[in-house]
Write an enzyme that holds these catalytic residues in place. Sequence first.
Site, PDB file in Angstrom:
ATOM      1  N   ASP A  95       0.906  -1.653  -0.070  1.00 40.85           N
ATOM      2  CA  ASP A  95      -0.293  -0.160  -0.019  1.00 40.85           C
ATOM      3  C   ASP A  95       0.493   1.058   0.227  1.00 40.85           C
ATOM      4  O   ASP A  95       1.653   1.374   0.783  1.00 40.85           O
ATOM      5  CB  ASP A  95      -0.596   0.013   0.988  1.00 40.85           C
ATOM      6  CG  ASP A  95      -1.950   0.738   1.518  1.00 40.85           C
ATOM      7  OD1 ASP A  95      -2.157   1.858   0.187  1.00 40.85           O
ATOM      8  OD2 ASP A  95      -3.783  -0.201   1.460  1.00 40.85           O
ATOM      9  N   ASP A 195      -3.032   4.992  -2.472  1.00 36.49           N
ATOM     10  CA  ASP A 195      -3.906   5.268  -1.626  1.00 36.49           C
ATOM     11  C   ASP A 195      -4.579   6.837  -2.063  1.00 36.49           C
ATOM     12  O   ASP A 195      -3.303   7.383  -2.940  1.00 36.49           O
ATOM     13  CB  ASP A 195      -2.976   5.279  -0.249  1.00 36.49           C
ATOM     14  CG  ASP A 195      -4.383   6.125   0.192  1.00 36.49           C
ATOM     15  OD1 ASP A 195      -5.221   5.279   1.440  1.00 36.49           O
ATOM     16  OD2 ASP A 195      -3.877   6.734   1.067  1.00 36.49           O
ATOM     17  N   GLU A 245      -6.762   4.314  -5.417  1.00 35.79           N
ATOM     18  CA  GLU A 245      -7.812   4.235  -4.455  1.00 35.79           C
ATOM     19  C   GLU A 245      -8.744   5.284  -5.393  1.00 35.79           C
ATOM     20  O   GLU A 245      -7.273   6.382  -4.903  1.00 35.79           O
ATOM     21  CB  GLU A 245      -7.680   4.196  -3.432  1.00 35.79           C
ATOM     22  CG  GLU A 245      -9.255   4.352  -2.852  1.00 35.79           C
ATOM     23  CD  GLU A 245      -8.084   4.866  -1.215  1.00 35.79           C
ATOM     24  OE1 GLU A 245      -9.540   4.832   0.004  1.00 35.79           O
ATOM     25  OE2 GLU A 245      -7.767   5.520  -0.582  1.00 35.79           O
ATOM     26  N   HIS A 319     -10.518  -1.944   5.062  1.00 37.87           N
ATOM     27  CA  HIS A 319     -10.311  -1.558   6.040  1.00 37.87           C
ATOM     28  C   HIS A 319     -11.431   0.094   6.573  1.00 37.87           C
ATOM     29  O   HIS A 319     -10.890   0.346   7.439  1.00 37.87           O
ATOM     30  CB  HIS A 319      -9.435  -1.423   6.443  1.00 37.87           C
ATOM     31  CG  HIS A 319      -8.674  -0.086   5.533  1.00 37.87           C
ATOM     32  ND1 HIS A 319      -8.701  -0.323   4.103  1.00 37.87           N
ATOM     33  CD2 HIS A 319      -7.973   1.457   5.991  1.00 37.87           C
ATOM     34  CE1 HIS A 319      -7.585   0.198   3.717  1.00 37.87           C
ATOM     35  NE2 HIS A 319      -7.164   1.402   4.524  1.00 37.87           N
ATOM     36  N   ASP A 320     -11.793   0.636   5.945  1.00 39.18           N
ATOM     37  CA  ASP A 320     -12.353   1.804   5.270  1.00 39.18           C
ATOM     38  C   ASP A 320     -14.155   2.080   6.155  1.00 39.18           C
ATOM     39  O   ASP A 320     -15.253   2.671   6.222  1.00 39.18           O
ATOM     40  CB  ASP A 320     -12.496   2.700   5.031  1.00 39.18           C
ATOM     41  CG  ASP A 320     -10.839   3.228   4.387  1.00 39.18           C
ATOM     42  OD1 ASP A 320     -10.111   2.813   5.770  1.00 39.18           O
ATOM     43  OD2 ASP A 320     -10.559   3.666   3.538  1.00 39.18           O
TER      44      ASP A 320
END
Length: 544
Positions: A95, A195, A245, A319-320
């Site tokens: 990431d 990200d 993302e 995870h969000d």
Amino acid sequence: MNFTNSTVYQIYPKSFYDSNGDGIGDLNGITMKLDYIKELGADMIWITPFFCSPQKDNGYDISDYLNIEPMYGTMTDFEEMVRKADSLGIGIMLDMVFNHTSTEHQWFKKALSGDKKYIDYYIFRDSSPDTPPTNWQSKFGGSAWEYVPELKKWYLHLFDKTQADLYWENPKVREELKNVLRFWKGKGVKGFRFDVINLVSKPQKFENDYIGDGRRFYTDGPKIHEFLKELHRDGGLDDVVTVGEMSSTSLENCIGYTNPKEKELNMSFSFHHLKVDYFNGDKWKLQPTDYRKLKDILESWQTKMAENNGWNALFWCNHDQPRTVSRFGDTKEFHKESAKMLATLMYLMRGTPYIYQGEELGLENAGFKNISQYRDVESLNYFEILKSQGISEQDALYIISQRSRDNGRTPMQWTNGENAGFSSVTPWIGLSENSKGICAENEIKDENSVFNYFKKLIALRKTNKVISDGDIDFFYSDREDLFCYKRSLDGKQIVVICNMTKNEVHADFTKYLKGMDMILCNYNDCNCQNNEILRPYEAAVYEK
Ligand code: TEU
Ligand code: CA
């Protein structure tokens, strides 16, 4: 690695497996569980950041891109993980948080000490101490600017104030980031997730936003495609899997990001389908899910990305996000059925599936009752913001319980033993109170489990070219209770039929299922021969 027939499994290391009994998951913990991922059938694991970080945003605030935060392990542990993953045929995707660094990063510290070179790594602007340069809002609440008295300047932070945005216009910054990619590639990494990468290109001029929070000025910003092409070219991204993302992005831009001709990225995450229970786009205002909208968004993204040779990352969870079965399924009466239906609906479409740890078990939201159980900076900020808006403490807690990112961050549930087999001591965050009794150990043994259903879906995608490479066409688009599509390639076909509701649903499928055989169904006592009635959350897959 061929990304069209691959499945990626996402690991949030802090909550995956604790190998050394400090309550925090770690790299050795991942290594120890690679066999589990192999068993599931995933080809690649995306691990969220474990680099040096003060952990204000659980690792998305990086203070050193080239070293590992000690609580997660050492470089030797990392190398061991890569070796074992390699031997199992599992690729590692890292990431890359390139929009911002932690304010603890050396670059930012040097900037604060007045070093001109590093001041130019960030977005510092002049304005009087009591007025930020613009009225832009941070995604975690409050102003997006923080004042630094020593420099008499403000710096931009689209996220927490300890996450300072990098100044991508500066070629030295881009060079530093390419070095990060080269370094990890050299360690045997096979993929990168970028990200909030579509936020890195800021406008020339910073101006107030009188109709929004500022995002329209920097989302899919002016030089974003140019920057991504450069990263691809000089960062050696040709032979690795890449996914960006994309925050609040547009379909047009995602086509550009992912069409192979453009040489930017392999695929993109977009979030429009996960805002269908936001009131007026506001995450902190609850609204029942609009299934009509959910379906329209998924169908139009699928169709237009296919027409223009773009490629989607397919996902419900990360995870969000809250847990999908709690959000779009029914955890009371149809837990297994709805968890399996949602997986079928999503993961046989055109794109690359991303399965988030615990989703394959049907884990549910955290069910926390008290604010002290939450860890996420965003949840804690918004609890205060909601109360300051006059919302009662009880209502604020309820909203947080539905929307908190911590819903997806509770420990992975391995066994029915102490701490769900995640750790020998009390974990850094509590277990999901709604998910008692759900665990990998039992599900692996139970042939009708959610886990074993995911396994079949993943295997199907791997072996069936119609799913990985075929066209997609939707039918019954006008029906908001159904989600149906046909995949086709070289005369072969796959048909997927899903009932998105908890009611029995009637429809005539004769014409779509002519000459087809049922190959998968989420009910054990499958009676899909009767293809006019679908039971609650029923999902079935046919082939010809
Ligand atoms: O998330 C980007 C992002 O904007 C959202 O998913 C965000 O969490 C949500 O909109 C808030 O309501 C990425 C990471 O996935 C996230 O964990 C980080 O906190 C964020 O970037 C900053 O690095
Ligand atoms: Ca540990």
